[in-house]
Design a protein around this motif. Structure first.
Motif, PDB file in Angstrom:
ATOM      1  N   ASP A   1      46.079  69.083  28.830  1.00 22.43           N
ATOM      2  CA  ASP A   1      45.213  68.671  29.945  1.00 22.43           C
ATOM      3  C   ASP A   1      44.368  67.461  29.543  1.00 22.43           C
ATOM      4  N   ALA A   2      43.800  67.516  28.356  1.00 24.94           N
ATOM      5  CA  ALA A   2      42.915  66.418  27.916  1.00 24.94           C
ATOM      6  C   ALA A   2      43.698  65.115  27.754  1.00 24.94           C
ATOM      7  N   GLU A   3      44.972  65.232  27.357  1.00 26.75           N
ATOM      8  CA  GLU A   3      45.794  64.018  27.242  1.00 26.75           C
ATOM      9  C   GLU A   3      46.035  63.401  28.616  1.00 26.75           C
ATOM     10  N   VAL A   4      46.338  64.246  29.602  1.00 30.39           N
ATOM     11  CA  VAL A   4      46.555  63.737  30.969  1.00 30.39           C
ATOM     12  C   VAL A   4      45.265  63.094  31.480  1.00 30.39           C
ATOM     13  N   VAL A   5      44.148  63.770  31.274  1.00 36.43           N
ATOM     14  CA  VAL A   5      42.859  63.272  31.776  1.00 36.43           C
ATOM     15  C   VAL A   5      42.529  61.917  31.145  1.00 36.43           C
ATOM     16  N   ALA A   6      42.679  61.821  29.820  1.00 39.76           N
ATOM     17  CA  ALA A   6      42.313  60.567  29.136  1.00 39.76           C
ATOM     18  C   ALA A   6      43.216  59.417  29.584  1.00 39.76           C
ATOM     19  N   THR A   7      44.475  59.721  29.850  1.00 43.95           N
ATOM     20  CA  THR A   7      45.398  58.666  30.306  1.00 43.95           C
ATOM     21  C   THR A   7      45.076  58.255  31.746  1.00 43.95           C
ATOM     22  N   LEU A   8      44.906  59.253  32.613  1.00 42.40           N
ATOM     23  CA  LEU A   8      44.684  58.935  34.030  1.00 42.40           C
ATOM     24  C   LEU A   8      43.324  58.285  34.265  1.00 42.40           C
ATOM     25  N   ALA A   9      42.349  58.560  33.393  1.00 45.54           N
ATOM     26  CA  ALA A   9      41.003  57.999  33.586  1.00 45.54           C
ATOM     27  C   ALA A   9      41.034  56.468  33.631  1.00 45.54           C
ATOM     28  N   ARG A  10      42.054  55.884  33.025  1.00 43.38           N
ATOM     29  CA  ARG A  10      42.134  54.418  32.982  1.00 43.38           C
ATOM     30  C   ARG A  10      42.697  53.814  34.261  1.00 43.38           C
ATOM     31  N   LEU A  11      43.316  54.625  35.094  1.00 42.61           N
ATOM     32  CA  LEU A  11      44.101  54.047  36.189  1.00 42.61           C
ATOM     33  C   LEU A  11      43.343  53.695  37.475  1.00 42.61           C
ATOM     34  N   PRO A  12      42.525  54.605  38.022  1.00 44.66           N
ATOM     35  CA  PRO A  12      42.008  54.318  39.372  1.00 44.66           C
ATOM     36  C   PRO A  12      41.228  53.016  39.476  1.00 44.66           C
ATOM     37  N   ALA A  13      40.442  52.680  38.447  1.00 42.83           N
ATOM     38  CA  ALA A  13      39.605  51.483  38.550  1.00 42.83           C
ATOM     39  C   ALA A  13      40.434  50.207  38.686  1.00 42.83           C
ATOM     40  N   THR A  14      41.732  50.282  38.374  1.00 42.37           N
ATOM     41  CA  THR A  14      42.576  49.094  38.512  1.00 42.37           C
ATOM     42  C   THR A  14      43.024  48.899  39.963  1.00 42.37           C
ATOM     43  N   ALA A  15      42.648  49.847  40.838  1.00 41.69           N
ATOM     44  CA  ALA A  15      43.154  49.797  42.220  1.00 41.69           C
ATOM     45  C   ALA A  15      42.038  49.572  43.239  1.00 41.69           C
ATOM     46  N   PHE A  16      41.024  48.783  42.831  1.00 39.65           N
ATOM     47  CA  PHE A  16      39.929  48.459  43.738  1.00 39.65           C
ATOM     48  C   PHE A  16      39.851  46.949  43.965  1.00 39.65           C
ATOM     49  N   GLY A  17      41.002  46.341  44.147  1.00 40.58           N
ATOM     50  CA  GLY A  17      41.015  44.901  44.394  1.00 40.58           C
ATOM     51  C   GLY A  17      40.339  44.567  45.720  1.00 40.58           C
ATOM     52  N   HIS A  18      40.040  43.284  45.902  1.00 41.80           N
ATOM     53  CA  HIS A  18      39.435  42.869  47.174  1.00 41.80           C
ATOM     54  C   HIS A  18      40.412  43.156  48.309  1.00 41.80           C
ATOM     55  N   GLY A  19      39.859  43.571  49.430  1.00 37.09           N
ATOM     56  CA  GLY A  19      40.710  43.880  50.589  1.00 37.09           C
ATOM     57  C   GLY A  19      41.246  45.297  50.572  1.00 37.09           C
ATOM     58  N   THR A  20      40.798  46.118  49.597  1.00 36.60           N
ATOM     59  CA  THR A  20      41.299  47.498  49.558  1.00 36.60           C
ATOM     60  C   THR A  20      40.214  48.498  49.975  1.00 36.60           C
ATOM     61  N   ASP A  21      39.186  48.007  50.673  1.00 34.93           N
ATOM     62  CA  ASP A  21      38.165  48.914  51.208  1.00 34.93           C
ATOM     63  C   ASP A  21      38.565  49.230  52.644  1.00 34.93           C
ATOM     64  N   LEU A  22      39.253  50.348  52.826  1.00 38.20           N
ATOM     65  CA  LEU A  22      39.756  50.692  54.158  1.00 38.20           C
ATOM     66  C   LEU A  22      38.825  51.716  54.819  1.00 38.20           C
ATOM     67  N   PRO A  23      38.774  51.702  56.144  1.00 39.94           N
ATOM     68  CA  PRO A  23      37.889  52.645  56.849  1.00 39.94           C
ATOM     69  C   PRO A  23      38.221  54.104  56.537  1.00 39.94           C
ATOM     70  N   THR A  24      39.448  54.366  56.157  1.00 41.00           N
ATOM     71  CA  THR A  24      39.874  55.750  55.924  1.00 41.00           C
ATOM     72  C   THR A  24      39.612  56.235  54.498  1.00 41.00           C
ATOM     73  N   ASP A  25      39.196  55.344  53.586  1.00 38.14           N
ATOM     74  CA  ASP A  25      39.015  55.803  52.201  1.00 38.14           C
ATOM     75  C   ASP A  25      37.606  56.381  52.014  1.00 38.14           C
ATOM     76  N   HIS A  26      37.309  56.780  50.789  1.00 38.08           N
ATOM     77  CA  HIS A  26      35.982  57.350  50.498  1.00 38.08           C
ATOM     78  C   HIS A  26      35.240  56.493  49.486  1.00 38.08           C
ATOM     79  N   ALA A  27      35.562  55.226  49.477  1.00 36.43           N
ATOM     80  CA  ALA A  27      34.928  54.286  48.547  1.00 36.43           C
ATOM     81  C   ALA A  27      33.784  53.579  49.264  1.00 36.43           C
ATOM     82  N   ARG A  28      32.609  53.559  48.638  1.00 37.53           N
ATOM     83  CA  ARG A  28      31.475  52.845  49.249  1.00 37.53           C
ATOM     84  C   ARG A  28      31.626  51.347  49.025  1.00 37.53           C
ATOM     85  N   PRO A  29      31.134  50.537  49.967  1.00 36.10           N
ATOM     86  CA  PRO A  29      31.264  49.079  49.835  1.00 36.10           C
ATOM     87  C   PRO A  29      30.562  48.523  48.590  1.00 36.10           C
ATOM     88  N   GLU A  30      29.575  49.265  48.029  1.00 35.10           N
ATOM     89  CA  GLU A  30      28.877  48.790  46.822  1.00 35.10           C
ATOM     90  C   GLU A  30      29.833  48.587  45.652  1.00 35.10           C
TER      91      GLU A  30
END
Ligand code: HEC
Length: 153
Positions: free
Chosen positions: A69-98
């Protein structure tokens, strides 16, 4: 592409291959970036929660499972932050504009997640439940701090 441009492209590719950058995906559409970051966090959460349940005594401790579990967590922790490019703030997501207006702070919060999940992995490698318990809390705090600041309901 002329030969000079091709040579530059190849050189850039070789450079990228040698730099210890986190894996980052390419997205054809903003919806894919949102699905990617939500999916990565969803999967991470399944494994993180199981470690938490072992740490809290709600599940019997299994050192082998905790390490996986810890191996999966440590690997996946690196991924989401790479997917917040400009233009990816959609009304349906849960990401704040900040996220996009305070991107340095957001990245710093994510680096804390990467660091703490790295410590959790090191603890899981010892197979010592006391060490896993000690590392779990600080890792969970990084989730809460970032969600309080940057995730909407
Ligand atoms: C750097 C900030 C940050 C950190 C650290 C962080 N999250 Fe998140 N998380 C977010 C944001 C922002 C979203 C909403 C993303 C969206 O909807 O596009 C989210 C969404 C989620 C979701 C919902 C995914 C879905 O199905 O839509 C889960 C589950 C989750 N995070 C778990 C965690 C856990 C567990 C941790 C810690 C181990 C963590 N997160 C750490 C920012 C963070």
């Amino acid at each position: 592409m002329n030969t000079t441009a091709l040579r530059h492209a190849l050189l850039f590719g070789a450079l990228c291959a040698t730099l210890p950058a986190p894996a980052s995906a390419q997205f054809a559409r903003a919806e894919e970036a949102v699905k990617y970051r939500q999916g990565a966090w969803f999967v991470l959460n399944q494994h993180f929660t199981r470690i938490g349940n072992m740490a809290r005594g709600r599940l019997p401790f299994d050192a082998r499972v905790a390490l996986q579990d810890a191996e999966v967590v440590a690997t996946l922790a690196r991924l989401p932050a790479t997917a917040f490019g400009h233009g990816t703030d959609l009304p349906t997501d849960h990401a704040r504009p900040e996220i996009w207006t305070e991107s340095a702070r957001f990245r710093e919060q994510n680096e804390r997640l990467v660091a703490e999940t790295g410590r959790l992995l090191a603890a899981a490698k010892t197979q010592d439940l006391a060490q896993i318990k000690a590392a779990f809390g600080p890792a969970a705090n990084t989730c809460k701090e970032c969600h309080d600041a940057y995730r909407s309901q």
